[in-house]
Design a protein around this motif. Structure first.
Motif, short mmCIF file in Angstrom:
data_model
loop_
_atom_site.label_atom_id
_atom_site.label_comp_id
_atom_site.label_asym_id
_atom_site.label_seq_id
_atom_site.Cartn_x
_atom_site.Cartn_y
_atom_site.Cartn_z
N GLY A 236 -98.96 22.53 77.35
CA GLY A 236 -100.04 21.57 77.19
C GLY A 236 -99.62 20.57 76.13
N TRP A 237 -100.11 19.35 76.24
CA TRP A 237 -99.77 18.32 75.26
C TRP A 237 -100.94 17.36 75.12
CZ3 TRP A 237 -100.19 13.29 76.79
CH2 TRP A 237 -100.20 13.05 78.18
N GLY A 238 -101.00 16.67 74.00
CA GLY A 238 -102.07 15.72 73.80
C GLY A 238 -101.77 14.73 72.69
N ALA A 239 -102.54 13.66 72.65
CA ALA A 239 -102.42 12.64 71.61
C ALA A 239 -103.82 12.17 71.24
CB ALA A 239 -101.56 11.47 72.08
N MET A 240 -103.97 11.71 70.01
CA MET A 240 -105.27 11.23 69.56
C MET A 240 -105.08 10.07 68.58
SD MET A 240 -105.60 12.17 66.08
CE MET A 240 -107.29 12.55 65.73
N ILE A 241 -106.11 9.22 68.52
CA ILE A 241 -106.17 8.16 67.52
C ILE A 241 -107.61 8.08 67.04
CG2 ILE A 241 -106.53 6.35 69.26
CD1 ILE A 241 -104.93 4.47 67.39
N SER A 242 -107.79 7.93 65.75
CA SER A 242 -109.14 7.89 65.18
C SER A 242 -109.12 7.00 63.95
CB SER A 242 -109.63 9.30 64.82
OG SER A 242 -108.81 9.87 63.82
N GLY A 243 -110.32 6.67 63.49
CA GLY A 243 -110.37 5.83 62.31
C GLY A 243 -111.78 5.61 61.82
N LYS A 244 -111.87 5.05 60.63
CA LYS A 244 -113.15 4.72 60.02
C LYS A 244 -113.03 3.38 59.32
CE LYS A 244 -115.57 7.88 57.94
NZ LYS A 244 -116.04 8.90 56.96
N LEU A 245 -114.04 2.54 59.48
CA LEU A 245 -114.10 1.25 58.81
C LEU A 245 -115.43 1.16 58.07
CD1 LEU A 245 -113.19 -1.65 58.19
CD2 LEU A 245 -114.26 -2.36 60.35
N ARG A 246 -115.35 1.16 56.75
CA ARG A 246 -116.55 0.98 55.94
C ARG A 246 -116.70 -0.52 55.68
NH1 ARG A 246 -119.16 4.86 53.06
NH2 ARG A 246 -117.32 6.21 53.12
N PHE A 253 -118.35 2.28 60.56
CA PHE A 253 -117.98 2.42 61.96
C PHE A 253 -116.85 3.45 62.07
CE2 PHE A 253 -119.50 -1.86 61.22
CZ PHE A 253 -120.41 -2.07 62.25
N SER A 254 -116.97 4.38 62.99
CA SER A 254 -115.93 5.39 63.21
C SER A 254 -115.67 5.54 64.71
CB SER A 254 -116.35 6.75 62.64
OG SER A 254 -116.67 6.66 61.27
N PHE A 255 -114.47 5.97 65.06
CA PHE A 255 -114.14 6.18 66.46
C PHE A 255 -113.08 7.26 66.58
CE2 PHE A 255 -110.65 3.57 65.12
CZ PHE A 255 -109.58 3.96 65.92
N GLU A 256 -112.98 7.82 67.77
CA GLU A 256 -111.88 8.74 68.10
C GLU A 256 -111.67 8.71 69.61
OE1 GLU A 256 -111.10 12.84 66.32
OE2 GLU A 256 -111.79 13.35 68.35
N SER A 257 -110.41 8.66 70.02
CA SER A 257 -110.06 8.78 71.42
C SER A 257 -108.89 9.74 71.55
CB SER A 257 -109.69 7.41 72.00
OG SER A 257 -109.42 7.52 73.40
N SER A 258 -108.93 10.57 72.57
CA SER A 258 -107.86 11.55 72.77
C SER A 258 -107.63 11.76 74.26
CB SER A 258 -108.21 12.88 72.10
OG SER A 258 -109.44 13.38 72.58
N PHE A 259 -106.41 12.15 74.59
CA PHE A 259 -106.09 12.44 75.99
C PHE A 259 -104.92 13.41 76.01
CE2 PHE A 259 -103.41 8.95 74.67
CZ PHE A 259 -102.18 9.23 75.23
N GLY A 260 -104.74 14.04 77.18
CA GLY A 260 -103.62 14.97 77.32
C GLY A 260 -103.85 15.93 78.47
N ARG A 291 -106.04 17.69 83.05
CA ARG A 291 -106.11 16.49 82.22
C ARG A 291 -107.46 16.44 81.49
NH1 ARG A 291 -104.41 13.51 86.84
NH2 ARG A 291 -106.48 12.56 86.91
N LEU A 292 -107.45 15.79 80.32
CA LEU A 292 -108.69 15.58 79.57
C LEU A 292 -108.61 14.24 78.86
CD1 LEU A 292 -111.41 16.68 78.48
CD2 LEU A 292 -110.12 17.56 76.52
N PHE A 293 -109.71 13.49 78.94
CA PHE A 293 -109.83 12.23 78.20
C PHE A 293 -111.16 12.22 77.47
CE2 PHE A 293 -111.63 7.92 78.05
CZ PHE A 293 -110.68 7.30 77.22
N ASN A 294 -111.13 11.85 76.17
CA ASN A 294 -112.34 11.76 75.35
C ASN A 294 -112.37 10.42 74.62
OD1 ASN A 294 -113.14 14.70 75.55
ND2 ASN A 294 -111.20 14.96 74.48
N VAL A 295 -113.56 9.89 74.44
CA VAL A 295 -113.73 8.73 73.57
C VAL A 295 -115.10 8.82 72.91
CG1 VAL A 295 -114.61 7.24 75.42
CG2 VAL A 295 -113.57 6.21 73.38
N VAL A 296 -115.14 8.53 71.61
CA VAL A 296 -116.36 8.63 70.82
C VAL A 296 -116.47 7.41 69.91
CG1 VAL A 296 -117.65 9.98 69.11
CG2 VAL A 296 -116.23 11.15 70.79
N GLY A 297 -117.66 6.82 69.84
CA GLY A 297 -117.95 5.75 68.89
C GLY A 297 -119.15 6.11 68.04
N ILE A 298 -119.07 5.89 66.72
CA ILE A 298 -120.13 6.30 65.78
C ILE A 298 -120.47 5.13 64.86
CG2 ILE A 298 -120.78 7.94 63.98
CD1 ILE A 298 -118.46 9.75 65.06
N TYR A 299 -121.77 4.87 64.68
CA TYR A 299 -122.21 3.84 63.75
C TYR A 299 -123.22 4.44 62.79
CZ TYR A 299 -124.75 -0.24 61.98
OH TYR A 299 -125.36 -1.17 61.16
#
Length: 379
Positions: A236-246, A253-260, A291-299
């Motif tokens: 199994g394998w996966g990658a993710m990217i996330s971040g926060k902007l104050r 604002f925060s976000f995260e996306s992942s797939f694999g 396969r799995l894909f996720n995306v999240v947005g937070i305010y």
């Protein structure tokens, strides 16, 4: 200036000693939380809001539920030294999510940390706990990567803004589906640990993370009753990217996306649901990763120093093999909105609404609502 809840940890110092070069401290870190929620459709999970637990087909079944299971008790032991190389930190935490729905102590975190090395059970390196929003529901957005793992991890700083963390995690992590007619006795095996790496750039206010993981999935199988077992391992394998902007003291604002492939057990909602790999009947029931894909947005918005709100939206999709059992989850939607009053930096009270939709591979879908009021106090 807004008072940000997550930046105000509480503790009760039990003992403290001071020498010329070291300071040794033992502290208790309790959090008391009480929730009363009403779920308007039938869900197999009573605690928290879990879109994966929405029953399909849906039945309207309004239920009220009171719980204090999110209460936690933590014990912190640390040694601060004038030389950072000799600093030491350890932490033990329990909550009250016992087995079979019982309100009973449950081991949650337990680890030691020294010179950037962490050994024990805590949040997986392949996740981003920093973006977990200021909410009451302990599950959080269903598309987040979050799980607790036994691990050996190491973190190092390249500069004031750059950090790299590597981890080897519990080889028993994968959650797989075995053939339904498993008369040959196929079984899961734990052999090789998962390997992950995460790079972080930024400071406490704003940052971005990027990470990757490789997760070996092993199982013992045989084709005929008289055969000896042989071990099969797929990756199994996966990658993710996330971040926060104050953006300022009131808007975050925060976000995260992942797939694999084969990493569903790292998802907050699908953890332990056997979605990492399933048998392919056309190929001798050998397991294949999903396969799995996720995306999240937070305010997060602070109306003033005592009132705040969080809104988030989350989407997850599992796919896409033609042999996947039709009752398995294909798509999850999750949205939430709250209003929190925080008169003191360690005391919160508020109301929170969650809405989710679950869609299966035979295109059945079911929505669910939950509204809860909560109070929490960090002693």
């Amino acid at each position: 200036m807004a008072i940000i809840y997550t930046k105000a940890p509480a503790q009760i110092v039990l003992t403290k000693t001071q020498t010329a070069d070291n300071e040794f401290e033992v502290s208790l870190k309790p959090l008391l939380q009480a929730n009363y929620g009403i779920t308007f459709q039938n869900m197999s999970a009573a605690d928290g809001f879990v879109p994966q637990a929405i029953e399909v087909p849906q039945r309207d079944d309004a239920r009220g539920y009171f719980s204090m299971k999110q209460t936690t008790i933590g014990l912190e032991i640390k040694k601060e030294s004038t030389t950072k190389e000799n600093s030491f930190y350890s932490y033990l935490e329990i909550d009250f999510y016992g087995k079979n729905g019982a309100t009973a102590p449950r081991f949650k975190h337990g680890f030691i940390r020294w010179k950037g090395l962490t050994i024990g059970q805590t949040a997986s390196n392949f996740s981003d706990t920093e973006i977990f929003p200021n909410i009451f529901d302990f599950n959080g957005p269903s598309g987040l990567l979050y799980s607790r793992r036994i691990q050996v991890s190491y973190s190092t700083h390249f500069s004031k803004k750059e950090t790299l963390s590597l981890s080897l995690e519990d080889p028993n992590t994968p959650s797989i589906s075995l053939p339904s007619n498993n008369y040959l006795g196929w079984r899961k095996r734990a052999i090789l640990p998962s390997l992950s790496g995460v790079y972080r750039y930024g400071d406490e206010r704003s940052y971005i993370k990027a990470g990757a993981i490789i997760m070996p999935i092993s199982y013992a199988m045989k084709e005929n009753m008289g055969d000896n077992y042989k071990t099969c391992t797929i990756a199994g394998w996966g990658a993710m990217i996330s971040g926060k902007l104050r953006y300022d003291e009131r808007n975050i604002f925060s976000f995260e996306s992942s797939f694999g492939n084969g990493i569903a057990t790292y998802n907050a909602d699908l953890n332990g649901e056997k979605y990492d790999a399933v048998p392919d009947p056309a190929h001798k029931n050998l397991l294949e990763t999903l396969r799995l894909f996720n995306v999240v947005g937070i305010y997060e918005h602070w109306w003033n120093p005592k009132w705040s709100s969080v809104a988030f939206a989350s989407y997850s999709k599992v796919g896409g093999k033609d042999f996947i059992p039709t009752d398995m989850t294909k798509i999850l939607y999750h949205m939430s909105l709250n209003l929190i009053f925080q008169p003191y930096k360690r005391f919160r009270i508020g109301i929170e609404a969650n809405y989710g939709i679950k869609r299966t591979f035979d295109n059945q879908k079911a929505p669910a609502w939950k509204i809860q009021t909560s109070t929490s106090l960090q002693l």
